[in-house]
Design a protein around this motif. Sequence first.
Motif, PDB file in Angstrom:
ATOM      1  N   GLY A 280       0.811  -1.469   0.201  1.00  0.00           N
ATOM      2  CA  GLY A 280       0.034   0.021  -0.102  1.00  0.00           C
ATOM      3  C   GLY A 280       0.845   1.238  -0.166  1.00  0.00           C
ATOM      4  O   GLY A 280       0.316   2.423   0.030  1.00  0.00           O
ATOM      5  N   GLU A 281       2.114   1.134  -0.321  1.00  0.00           N
ATOM      6  CA  GLU A 281       2.907   2.428   0.034  1.00  0.00           C
ATOM      7  C   GLU A 281       3.842   2.327  -1.287  1.00  0.00           C
ATOM      8  O   GLU A 281       3.951   1.294  -1.948  1.00  0.00           O
ATOM      9  N   ASN A 282       4.146   3.439  -1.602  1.00  0.00           N
ATOM     10  CA  ASN A 282       5.106   3.728  -2.823  1.00  0.00           C
ATOM     11  C   ASN A 282       6.746   3.692  -2.407  1.00  0.00           C
ATOM     12  O   ASN A 282       7.428   3.816  -3.135  1.00  0.00           O
ATOM     13  N   SER A 283       7.030   3.103  -1.193  1.00  0.00           N
ATOM     14  CA  SER A 283       8.154   3.165  -0.607  1.00  0.00           C
ATOM     15  C   SER A 283       9.216   1.897  -1.143  1.00  0.00           C
ATOM     16  O   SER A 283       8.376   0.642  -1.093  1.00  0.00           O
ATOM     17  N   LYS A 284      10.267   1.949  -1.364  1.00  0.00           N
ATOM     18  CA  LYS A 284      11.046   0.714  -1.703  1.00  0.00           C
ATOM     19  C   LYS A 284      12.030   0.367  -0.608  1.00  0.00           C
ATOM     20  O   LYS A 284      12.428   1.416  -0.070  1.00  0.00           O
ATOM     21  N   ILE A 285      12.329  -0.830  -0.328  1.00  0.00           N
ATOM     22  CA  ILE A 285      12.987  -1.118   0.673  1.00  0.00           C
ATOM     23  C   ILE A 285      14.040  -1.996   0.152  1.00  0.00           C
ATOM     24  O   ILE A 285      13.458  -3.146  -0.421  1.00  0.00           O
ATOM     25  N   LEU A 286      15.175  -2.112   0.494  1.00  0.00           N
ATOM     26  CA  LEU A 286      16.449  -3.204   0.210  1.00  0.00           C
ATOM     27  C   LEU A 286      16.756  -3.952   1.498  1.00  0.00           C
ATOM     28  O   LEU A 286      17.243  -3.107   2.544  1.00  0.00           O
ATOM     29  N   VAL A 287      16.682  -5.195   1.683  1.00  0.00           N
ATOM     30  CA  VAL A 287      17.196  -5.772   2.729  1.00  0.00           C
ATOM     31  C   VAL A 287      18.392  -6.746   2.383  1.00  0.00           C
ATOM     32  O   VAL A 287      17.972  -7.789   1.718  1.00  0.00           O
ATOM     33  N   ALA A 288      19.542  -6.488   2.876  1.00  0.00           N
ATOM     34  CA  ALA A 288      20.596  -7.115   2.497  1.00  0.00           C
ATOM     35  C   ALA A 288      21.060  -8.203   3.719  1.00  0.00           C
ATOM     36  O   ALA A 288      20.962  -7.570   4.860  1.00  0.00           O
ATOM     37  N   THR A 289      21.025  -9.585   3.542  1.00  0.00           N
ATOM     38  CA  THR A 289      21.406 -10.322   4.682  1.00  0.00           C
ATOM     39  C   THR A 289      22.782 -10.981   4.548  1.00  0.00           C
ATOM     40  O   THR A 289      22.755 -11.493   3.261  1.00  0.00           O
ATOM     41  N   GLY A 290      23.467 -11.336   5.606  1.00  0.00           N
ATOM     42  CA  GLY A 290      24.490 -12.120   5.467  1.00  0.00           C
ATOM     43  C   GLY A 290      25.317 -12.472   6.745  1.00  0.00           C
ATOM     44  O   GLY A 290      24.813 -12.007   7.847  1.00  0.00           O
ATOM     45  N   ASN A 291      26.622 -13.173   6.690  1.00  0.00           N
ATOM     46  CA  ASN A 291      27.198 -13.384   7.972  1.00  0.00           C
ATOM     47  C   ASN A 291      28.554 -12.646   7.914  1.00  0.00           C
ATOM     48  O   ASN A 291      29.326 -13.686   7.913  1.00  0.00           O
ATOM     49  N   PRO A 292      28.593 -11.499   7.944  1.00  0.00           N
ATOM     50  CA  PRO A 292      27.691 -10.415   7.735  1.00  0.00           C
ATOM     51  C   PRO A 292      27.751  -9.849   6.207  1.00  0.00           C
ATOM     52  O   PRO A 292      28.319 -10.260   5.379  1.00  0.00           O
ATOM     53  N   ALA A 293      26.551  -9.032   6.311  1.00  0.00           N
ATOM     54  CA  ALA A 293      26.272  -8.412   5.019  1.00  0.00           C
ATOM     55  C   ALA A 293      27.220  -7.067   5.119  1.00  0.00           C
ATOM     56  O   ALA A 293      27.407  -6.567   6.293  1.00  0.00           O
ATOM     57  N   THR A 294      27.815  -6.647   3.954  1.00  0.00           N
ATOM     58  CA  THR A 294      28.725  -5.433   4.148  1.00  0.00           C
ATOM     59  C   THR A 294      28.212  -4.459   3.242  1.00  0.00           C
ATOM     60  O   THR A 294      27.824  -4.542   2.024  1.00  0.00           O
ATOM     61  N   TYR A 295      28.659  -3.054   3.617  1.00  0.00           N
ATOM     62  CA  TYR A 295      28.157  -1.981   2.770  1.00  0.00           C
ATOM     63  C   TYR A 295      29.713  -1.108   2.798  1.00  0.00           C
ATOM     64  O   TYR A 295      30.392  -0.945   3.783  1.00  0.00           O
ATOM     65  N   SER A 296      30.049  -0.601   1.861  1.00  0.00           N
ATOM     66  CA  SER A 296      31.085   0.180   1.787  1.00  0.00           C
ATOM     67  C   SER A 296      31.179   1.343   0.637  1.00  0.00           C
ATOM     68  O   SER A 296      30.422   1.104  -0.239  1.00  0.00           O
ATOM     69  N   GLN A 297      31.810   2.411   0.961  1.00  0.00           N
ATOM     70  CA  GLN A 297      31.807   3.669   0.021  1.00  0.00           C
ATOM     71  C   GLN A 297      32.770   4.470   0.200  1.00  0.00           C
ATOM     72  O   GLN A 297      33.218   4.515   1.257  1.00  0.00           O
ATOM     73  N   VAL A 298      33.234   5.196  -0.880  1.00  0.00           N
ATOM     74  CA  VAL A 298      34.256   6.147  -0.541  1.00  0.00           C
ATOM     75  C   VAL A 298      33.527   7.401  -0.673  1.00  0.00           C
ATOM     76  O   VAL A 298      32.736   7.829  -1.711  1.00  0.00           O
ATOM     77  N   LEU A 299      33.863   8.205   0.435  1.00  0.00           N
ATOM     78  CA  LEU A 299      33.282   9.533   0.580  1.00  0.00           C
ATOM     79  C   LEU A 299      33.923  10.486  -0.406  1.00  0.00           C
ATOM     80  O   LEU A 299      35.033  10.285  -1.048  1.00  0.00           O
ATOM     81  N   ASP A 300      33.149  11.852  -0.609  1.00  0.00           N
ATOM     82  CA  ASP A 300      33.753  12.846  -1.277  1.00  0.00           C
ATOM     83  C   ASP A 300      35.090  13.352  -0.893  1.00  0.00           C
ATOM     84  O   ASP A 300      35.646  13.686  -1.909  1.00  0.00           O
ATOM     85  N   ASP A 301      35.668  13.130   0.296  1.00  0.00           N
ATOM     86  CA  ASP A 301      37.003  13.668   0.759  1.00  0.00           C
ATOM     87  C   ASP A 301      37.747  12.509   0.633  1.00  0.00           C
ATOM     88  O   ASP A 301      39.115  12.588   0.675  1.00  0.00           O
ATOM     89  N   GLY A 302      37.397  11.499  -0.238  1.00  0.00           N
ATOM     90  CA  GLY A 302      38.360  10.163  -0.249  1.00  0.00           C
ATOM     91  C   GLY A 302      38.502   9.341   0.733  1.00  0.00           C
ATOM     92  O   GLY A 302      39.286   8.138   0.497  1.00  0.00           O
ATOM     93  N   ARG A 303      38.021   9.361   1.645  1.00  0.00           N
ATOM     94  CA  ARG A 303      37.952   8.514   2.897  1.00  0.00           C
ATOM     95  C   ARG A 303      37.055   7.513   2.737  1.00  0.00           C
ATOM     96  O   ARG A 303      35.971   7.583   2.261  1.00  0.00           O
ATOM     97  N   PRO A 304      37.279   6.166   3.314  1.00  0.00           N
ATOM     98  CA  PRO A 304      36.517   5.045   3.207  1.00  0.00           C
ATOM     99  C   PRO A 304      35.346   4.986   4.287  1.00  0.00           C
ATOM    100  O   PRO A 304      35.722   5.624   5.454  1.00  0.00           O
ATOM    101  N   ALA A 305      34.356   4.462   3.949  1.00  0.00           N
ATOM    102  CA  ALA A 305      33.015   4.485   5.179  1.00  0.00           C
ATOM    103  C   ALA A 305      32.612   2.999   4.858  1.00  0.00           C
ATOM    104  O   ALA A 305      32.685   2.586   3.655  1.00  0.00           O
ATOM    105  N   SER A 306      32.471   2.341   5.889  1.00  0.00           N
ATOM    106  CA  SER A 306      31.627   0.975   5.708  1.00  0.00           C
ATOM    107  C   SER A 306      30.795   0.820   6.867  1.00  0.00           C
ATOM    108  O   SER A 306      30.781   1.380   7.809  1.00  0.00           O
TER     109      SER A 306
END
Length: 184
Positions: A73-99
């Motif tokens: 009933g909503e227009n909202s999209k949801i992403l669910v990543a599962t794992g042992n563990p699930a991981t997320y990483s990104q390089v920020l605008d200042d070049g430093r990593p975030a995870s």
Amino acid sequence: MKQNNVLLASLMLIMSMSAFAKVDDLKQEVKIKAVSQTADIKNNQIIFFGPVEVTQGSIKIHADQLRAFSAEGENSKILVATGNPATYSQVLDDGRPASASAKEIRYDMASRTLTLKGKASLDQAGSQVTGNLIRYNIIQQKLIAESTGSGDDRVITIIQPESYQDDAKPDAPADKPVKKQDSK
């Protein structure tokens, strides 16, 4: 008082991870690699079975399973990543990593809320928050971290000194002496 201001500034740095995310990342295509996938068109849900790897610019998600759906009933999209563990990483605008890592990483696109559940960890420039549950509202830049409250399980925050954060910048010269200019 100054020490409290430094602590508050360091905490705000940790919590503002997405505020500094590379703007170009969100303009890139999303590529999902998986072993298999199923789609339930009627219920507006796709499940990717893994290992699963999602990339969008410098953003990378690794999981055992990824589920993408819209709430009923909503227009909202949801992403669910599962794992042992699930991981997320990104390089920020200042070049430093975030995870981030957790047994479940849930992203609600409508509320712009990232929820990490189960051995959750959020890391930026060497500073880290860990707990059983971490909720981060990207728009409001508000973070809530919780433990299970049992035994020795606690929320832990590690803040690196400013010198560590300055040294972690990719454009900082490594082991090069600073030359003094002659004042003639």
